[in-house]
Design a protein around this motif. Structure first.
Motif, PDB file in Angstrom:
ATOM      1  N   SER A 115       0.841  -1.201   0.000  1.00  0.00           N
ATOM      2  CA  SER A 115       0.000   0.000   0.000  1.00  0.00           C
ATOM      3  C   SER A 115       0.874   1.248   0.000  1.00  0.00           C
ATOM      4  N   TRP A 116       1.961   1.205   0.784  1.00  0.00           N
ATOM      5  CA  TRP A 116       2.921   2.313   0.786  1.00  0.00           C
ATOM      6  C   TRP A 116       3.515   2.490  -0.604  1.00  0.00           C
ATOM      7  N   LEU A 117       3.873   1.386  -1.234  1.00  0.00           N
ATOM      8  CA  LEU A 117       4.459   1.440  -2.567  1.00  0.00           C
ATOM      9  C   LEU A 117       3.477   2.043  -3.564  1.00  0.00           C
ATOM     10  N   ALA A 118       2.214   1.671  -3.460  1.00  0.00           N
ATOM     11  CA  ALA A 118       1.200   2.183  -4.378  1.00  0.00           C
ATOM     12  C   ALA A 118       0.970   3.676  -4.198  1.00  0.00           C
ATOM     13  N   ALA A 119       1.217   4.188  -3.003  1.00  0.00           N
ATOM     14  CA  ALA A 119       0.972   5.606  -2.716  1.00  0.00           C
ATOM     15  C   ALA A 119       2.114   6.508  -3.185  1.00  0.00           C
ATOM     16  N   GLN A 120       3.248   5.935  -3.587  1.00  0.00           N
ATOM     17  CA  GLN A 120       4.392   6.745  -4.004  1.00  0.00           C
ATOM     18  C   GLN A 120       4.221   7.246  -5.434  1.00  0.00           C
ATOM     19  N   ASP A 121       4.757   8.436  -5.706  1.00  0.00           N
ATOM     20  CA  ASP A 121       4.669   9.014  -7.041  1.00  0.00           C
ATOM     21  C   ASP A 121       5.449   8.187  -8.068  1.00  0.00           C
ATOM     22  N   ASP A 122       6.582   7.639  -7.642  1.00  0.00           N
ATOM     23  CA  ASP A 122       7.425   6.857  -8.540  1.00  0.00           C
ATOM     24  C   ASP A 122       7.676   5.490  -7.898  1.00  0.00           C
ATOM     25  N   PRO A 123       6.883   4.482  -8.253  1.00  0.00           N
ATOM     26  CA  PRO A 123       7.046   3.152  -7.648  1.00  0.00           C
ATOM     27  C   PRO A 123       8.440   2.571  -7.830  1.00  0.00           C
ATOM     28  N   ARG A 124       9.075   2.843  -8.958  1.00  0.00           N
ATOM     29  CA  ARG A 124      10.412   2.292  -9.184  1.00  0.00           C
ATOM     30  C   ARG A 124      11.434   2.918  -8.231  1.00  0.00           C
ATOM     31  N   ASP A 125      11.304   4.205  -8.002  1.00  0.00           N
ATOM     32  CA  ASP A 125      12.206   4.850  -7.051  1.00  0.00           C
ATOM     33  C   ASP A 125      11.947   4.327  -5.644  1.00  0.00           C
ATOM     34  N   ALA A 126      10.677   4.130  -5.309  1.00  0.00           N
ATOM     35  CA  ALA A 126      10.333   3.592  -3.998  1.00  0.00           C
ATOM     36  C   ALA A 126      10.884   2.177  -3.837  1.00  0.00           C
ATOM     37  N   ALA A 127      10.786   1.381  -4.898  1.00  0.00           N
ATOM     38  CA  ALA A 127      11.324   0.023  -4.855  1.00  0.00           C
ATOM     39  C   ALA A 127      12.837   0.048  -4.673  1.00  0.00           C
ATOM     40  N   ALA A 128      13.489   1.017  -5.330  1.00  0.00           N
ATOM     41  CA  ALA A 128      14.940   1.148  -5.184  1.00  0.00           C
ATOM     42  C   ALA A 128      15.315   1.493  -3.747  1.00  0.00           C
TER      43      ALA A 128
END
Length: 286
Positions: A115-128
């Motif tokens: 859910s946190w990942l989905a709320a981020q503007d850039d999922p790839r940056d969040a995953a990184a």
């Protein structure tokens, strides 16, 4: 310094029913300290950042930091107590099997993270960022040691809860098992291996998470589905053996492969484990 709300991806505790201003300030300061420390550690490395620097960045004293976090390591890995409490409570509920109770805790943690990942503007940056966090904890000796200590404490909590659960099951059945000692807080070998196996599911979940993120699975729904499938595959191998061993407690009598959840190779008369279990747990940040 801009910080990420790392607390948004951890397993959330129920909001206090009547949180006062003082309690709210303490909670928000604790979150700010942890978020700031996490960002500084990721940017410069864990050993390169002093607690006094974190205190200055948050405009508090070093003593205040240690009033909220007993060690430097706990600034970034502070979910041990919450996870222990959730596991203790889950295993105490006898209407569910130990594996089912553990899966529910893991599922909630995974839902919070995706859910946190989905709320981020850039999922790839969040995953990184998640990947960098994992790399930091794996590459820092003191954080690895802290992980190990938390794992041992979590296993102890699980073993005690399982032993009590097994003792209650025997009492209800009217079976005092005269051939073996009562399980006690430490439990017998069946209880100990069951506790290690249950805690090992955290390692399965976070290793799966790291693998799928590294493979580029950043879509929250797909990530949740893939990791859940991996964890459930591992749990399926544990369910029968754990549920049976807890019911048997620490009986010292001879048990068959079917009673212990171990497979008996044809023609050997010996038992062998269905699957090895890696007894570690990767604890996610606030």
């Amino acid at each position: 310094m801009t910080t990420v709300d790392w607390s948004a991806w951890r397993r959330q505790e129920p909001a206090p029913g009547a949180e006062g201003l003082r309690e709210r300030k303490k909670r928000l300061l604790r979150q700010r300290l942890s978020d700031t420390a996490t960002e500084m550690f990721l940017e410069r490395g864990f050993d390169a950042v002093r607690v006094s620097e974190i205190a200055r960045a948050c405009d508090v004293s070093e003593k205040t930091v240690f009033n909220h976090f007993p060690t430097k390591e706990s600034l970034i890995l502070d979910r041990g107590e919450a996870t222990s409490a959730a596991l203790r409570a889950g295993l105490a509920e006898t209407d569910r099997s130990p594996v089912e109770a553990t899966l529910e805790i893991l599922a909630e943690e995974l839902r919070t993270l995706t859910s946190w990942l989905a709320a981020q503007d850039d999922p790839r940056d969040a995953a990184a960022r998640i990947g960098r966090f994992g790399a930091l904890t794996r590459s820092t000796p003191s954080l690895r040691a802290y992980h190990l200590d938390m794992t041992e404490r979590l296993v102890a909590v699980a073993a005690e809860a399982l032993a009590r659960r097994g003792e209650g099951a025997r009492t209800e059945d009217g079976d005092d098992r005269p051939g073996g000692p009562p399980p006690g807080p430490a439990g017998g070998p069946e209880v100990q291996i069951a506790a290690i196996a249950l805690v090992g599911l955290w390692s399965v979940q976070y290793r799966s998470l790291a693998r799928h993120l590294a493979e580029g699975t950043c879509a929250p729904d797909r990530l949740h589905e893939a990791v859940t499938a991996d964890v459930r595959r591992a749990a399926a191998l544990l369910a029968r053996g754990i549920d049976t061993s807890v019911a048997c407690g620490s009986d010292t009598g001879t048990t068959s492969g079917s009673e212990t959840g171990l497979a008996t190779p044809a023609g050997t008369g010996r038992t062998s484990p269905r699957t090895p279990v890696h007894p570690t747990v990767q604890n996610m940040p606030r």
